[in-house]
Design a protein around this motif. Structure first.
Motif, mmCIF file in Angstrom:
data_model
loop_
_atom_site.group_PDB
_atom_site.id
_atom_site.type_symbol
_atom_site.label_atom_id
_atom_site.label_comp_id
_atom_site.label_asym_id
_atom_site.label_seq_id
_atom_site.Cartn_x
_atom_site.Cartn_y
_atom_site.Cartn_z
ATOM 1 N N GLU A 132 10.579 4.307 3.041
ATOM 2 C CA GLU A 132 9.760 5.521 2.508
ATOM 3 C C GLU A 132 10.638 6.559 1.798
ATOM 4 O OE1 GLU A 132 6.493 8.633 3.880
ATOM 5 O OE2 GLU A 132 7.683 7.739 5.288
ATOM 6 N N GLU A 133 10.301 6.618 0.530
ATOM 7 C CA GLU A 133 11.143 7.642 -0.203
ATOM 8 C C GLU A 133 10.351 8.906 0.249
ATOM 9 O OE1 GLU A 133 12.769 8.160 -4.791
ATOM 10 O OE2 GLU A 133 10.531 7.391 -4.359
ATOM 11 N N SER A 134 10.837 9.395 1.353
ATOM 12 C CA SER A 134 10.010 10.390 1.886
ATOM 13 C C SER A 134 10.350 11.839 1.207
ATOM 14 C CB SER A 134 10.474 10.571 3.337
ATOM 15 O OG SER A 134 11.939 10.758 3.586
ATOM 16 N N GLN A 135 11.759 11.951 0.789
ATOM 17 C CA GLN A 135 12.297 13.112 0.114
ATOM 18 C C GLN A 135 12.496 14.291 1.087
ATOM 19 O OE1 GLN A 135 9.988 13.961 -3.693
ATOM 20 N NE2 GLN A 135 11.717 12.894 -4.607
ATOM 21 N N LEU A 136 12.638 13.914 2.371
ATOM 22 C CA LEU A 136 12.913 14.783 3.315
ATOM 23 C C LEU A 136 14.386 15.348 3.158
ATOM 24 C CD1 LEU A 136 11.554 13.315 6.340
ATOM 25 C CD2 LEU A 136 10.579 14.890 5.029
ATOM 26 N N HIS A 137 15.246 14.776 2.476
ATOM 27 C CA HIS A 137 16.702 14.852 2.244
ATOM 28 C C HIS A 137 17.476 14.034 1.341
ATOM 29 C CE1 HIS A 137 21.198 15.236 3.630
ATOM 30 N NE2 HIS A 137 20.792 16.323 4.000
ATOM 31 N N LYS B 144 12.768 14.869 10.064
ATOM 32 C CA LYS B 144 13.003 16.601 9.859
ATOM 33 C C LYS B 144 12.110 16.941 10.915
ATOM 34 C CE LYS B 144 11.481 18.792 6.522
ATOM 35 N NZ LYS B 144 11.520 19.462 5.047
ATOM 36 N N PHE B 145 12.667 18.094 11.548
ATOM 37 C CA PHE B 145 11.678 19.025 12.149
ATOM 38 C C PHE B 145 11.832 20.443 11.870
ATOM 39 C CE2 PHE B 145 10.812 21.902 15.793
ATOM 40 C CZ PHE B 145 9.376 21.501 16.138
ATOM 41 N N MET B 146 10.790 20.965 11.320
ATOM 42 C CA MET B 146 10.679 22.485 11.305
ATOM 43 C C MET B 146 9.431 22.961 11.335
ATOM 44 S SD MET B 146 12.398 24.722 7.918
ATOM 45 C CE MET B 146 11.142 24.376 6.792
ATOM 46 N N ILE B 147 9.197 23.513 12.531
ATOM 47 C CA ILE B 147 7.832 23.867 13.040
ATOM 48 C C ILE B 147 7.097 22.542 13.204
ATOM 49 C CG2 ILE B 147 5.586 25.028 12.603
ATOM 50 C CD1 ILE B 147 7.124 26.940 10.910
ATOM 51 N N GLU B 148 6.870 21.586 12.241
ATOM 52 C CA GLU B 148 6.331 20.347 12.483
ATOM 53 C C GLU B 148 7.361 19.322 12.469
ATOM 54 O OE1 GLU B 148 2.313 20.013 10.459
ATOM 55 O OE2 GLU B 148 2.960 21.550 9.366
ATOM 56 N N PHE B 149 6.958 17.995 12.575
ATOM 57 C CA PHE B 149 7.791 16.903 12.730
ATOM 58 C C PHE B 149 7.403 15.988 11.487
ATOM 59 C CE2 PHE B 149 8.292 12.330 13.733
ATOM 60 C CZ PHE B 149 9.805 12.357 14.081
ATOM 61 N N PHE B 150 8.509 15.602 10.581
ATOM 62 C CA PHE B 150 8.327 14.452 9.662
ATOM 63 C C PHE B 150 9.351 13.429 9.736
ATOM 64 C CE2 PHE B 150 7.218 18.842 8.102
ATOM 65 C CZ PHE B 150 5.907 19.031 7.814
ATOM 66 N N ILE C 96 0.979 -1.034 0.002
ATOM 67 C CA ILE C 96 -0.066 -0.016 0.047
ATOM 68 C C ILE C 96 0.753 1.336 0.107
ATOM 69 C CG2 ILE C 96 -1.821 1.309 1.402
ATOM 70 C CD1 ILE C 96 -2.547 -1.420 2.384
ATOM 71 N N PRO C 97 0.760 2.199 -0.956
ATOM 72 C CA PRO C 97 1.547 3.422 -0.875
ATOM 73 C C PRO C 97 1.552 4.076 0.455
ATOM 74 C CG PRO C 97 0.118 3.413 -2.747
ATOM 75 C CD PRO C 97 -0.147 2.209 -1.994
ATOM 76 N N PRO C 98 2.853 4.728 0.659
ATOM 77 C CA PRO C 98 2.820 5.408 1.991
ATOM 78 C C PRO C 98 2.005 6.501 2.150
ATOM 79 C CG PRO C 98 4.813 5.521 0.604
ATOM 80 C CD PRO C 98 4.121 4.721 0.085
ATOM 81 N N PRO C 99 1.629 7.014 3.364
ATOM 82 C CA PRO C 99 0.756 8.121 3.237
ATOM 83 C C PRO C 99 1.410 9.491 2.977
ATOM 84 C CG PRO C 99 1.199 7.386 5.297
ATOM 85 C CD PRO C 99 1.887 6.498 4.707
ATOM 86 N N GLU C 100 0.689 10.536 2.174
ATOM 87 C CA GLU C 100 1.291 11.527 1.793
ATOM 88 C C GLU C 100 1.622 12.497 2.813
ATOM 89 O OE1 GLU C 100 2.358 12.581 -1.028
ATOM 90 O OE2 GLU C 100 1.807 10.750 -2.102
ATOM 91 N N LEU C 101 2.634 13.310 2.899
ATOM 92 C CA LEU C 101 2.831 14.163 3.966
ATOM 93 C C LEU C 101 1.906 15.375 3.981
ATOM 94 C CD1 LEU C 101 6.736 14.709 3.403
ATOM 95 C CD2 LEU C 101 5.727 13.226 5.257
ATOM 96 N N HIS D 103 7.146 9.265 -4.496
ATOM 97 C CA HIS D 103 7.005 8.808 -3.101
ATOM 98 C C HIS D 103 6.259 7.529 -2.856
ATOM 99 C CE1 HIS D 103 4.471 9.781 1.067
ATOM 100 N NE2 HIS D 103 5.860 9.503 1.365
ATOM 101 N N THR D 104 7.278 6.537 -2.884
ATOM 102 C CA THR D 104 7.025 5.156 -2.841
ATOM 103 C C THR D 104 7.704 4.560 -1.824
ATOM 104 O OG1 THR D 104 8.654 4.876 -4.570
ATOM 105 C CG2 THR D 104 6.501 5.269 -5.417
ATOM 106 N N TRP D 105 7.765 3.032 -1.939
ATOM 107 C CA TRP D 105 8.407 2.212 -1.177
ATOM 108 C C TRP D 105 9.690 1.854 -1.983
ATOM 109 C CZ3 TRP D 105 7.377 2.331 3.938
ATOM 110 C CH2 TRP D 105 6.284 2.569 4.448
#
Length: 234
Positions: free
Chosen positions: A144-149, A212-218, A54-59, A184-186
């Motif tokens: 997860e290919e979160s693309q945070l960095h 990552k944290f910038m105001i919110e946590f991801f 199942i695809p990971p949930p979107e940010l 944004h996939t596995w």
């Protein structure tokens, strides 16, 4: 009775036909009950409650600060029983900021590490099997290919000797992400250990995921981690 359990194991996995050593000194009842072949030897392989089919949930970015009476969130949610966890706070990257520029918010990155040690003898695998036959040990992981960095994931798996410290074989995987194209996939990571030599008794499985944290946590998730031992050589 011991011969009966040995015959059951041979019938279940065709060990003798594969040339697997089957000494009488082995506790074949334990082997049959543990069913060590093709079974995932890792405990709690999906602590985030998701799976790679199942695809990971979107940010979901809200831009909202936490309430004044609540501390900011820095750790991911999940049931991490069976895993030893740790967090490493990384320094801020100020290399791209011109002198004199005032920055209100910068992302703060952290490595979230999870590790397990598998005792192969306790899981029903015996010394002669590991030393002489050296069955394939296959590891698999999905992150997860979160693309945070550009660097969000690292896997480090070691085959260890009887002292639990001596490294006999090691596999490290640390891919870099393409941030220019949104995806944004596995992502699957796998490796098969073979011909690793005698002496292996433990497997140390560690992966690190970047948050990552910038105001919110991801955070970056993983799922469906596995270690399997093959009864037959490919």
């Amino acid at each position: 009775m011991a011969d009966e359990w040995k015959q059951k194991c041979d019938s279940e996995w065709s060990l003798g036909a594969q040339g697997v050593p089957m000494p009488d000194s082995v506790d074949w009842k334990l082997v049959y009950e543990k069913k060590p072949f093709e079974r995932n030897l890792l405990h709690n392989p999906s602590p985030y409650g998701v799976n790679h089919t199942i695809p990971p949930p979107e940010l979901h970015v809200t831009g909202e600060r936490p309430p004044a009476n609540q501390p900011p969130k820095f750790e991911p949610d999940g049931n991490f029983s069976g895993w030893k966890t740790s967090t490493e706070v990384l320094p801020y990257d100020t290399s791209g900021i011109p002198p004199g520029v005032v920055v209100c918010h910068m992302p703060q990155y952290r490595w979230f590490s999870l590790e397990q040690r598998v005792d192969l003898n306790a899981e029903g695998l015996w010394g002669q099997l590991l030393d002489e036959f050296q069955p394939e040990i296959v590891i698999e992981d999905w992150y997860e290919e979160s693309q945070l960095h550009k660097s969000i994931y690292l896997l480090d798996v070691k085959l260890l000797g009887a002292d639990g410290k001596t490294v006999i074989k090691e596999h490290i995987c640390s891919p870099e992400e393409n941030l220019e194209c949104y995806s944004h996939t596995w992502k699957k990571v796998s490796h098969a250990f073979s011909n690793y030599g005698p002496g292996v008794r433990y497997i140390h499985f560690l992966h690190r995921l970047k948050n990552k944290f910038m105001i919110e946590f991801f955070n970056t998730k993983f799922t469906d981690s596995s270690i399997t031992v093959k009864a037959a050589k490919m």
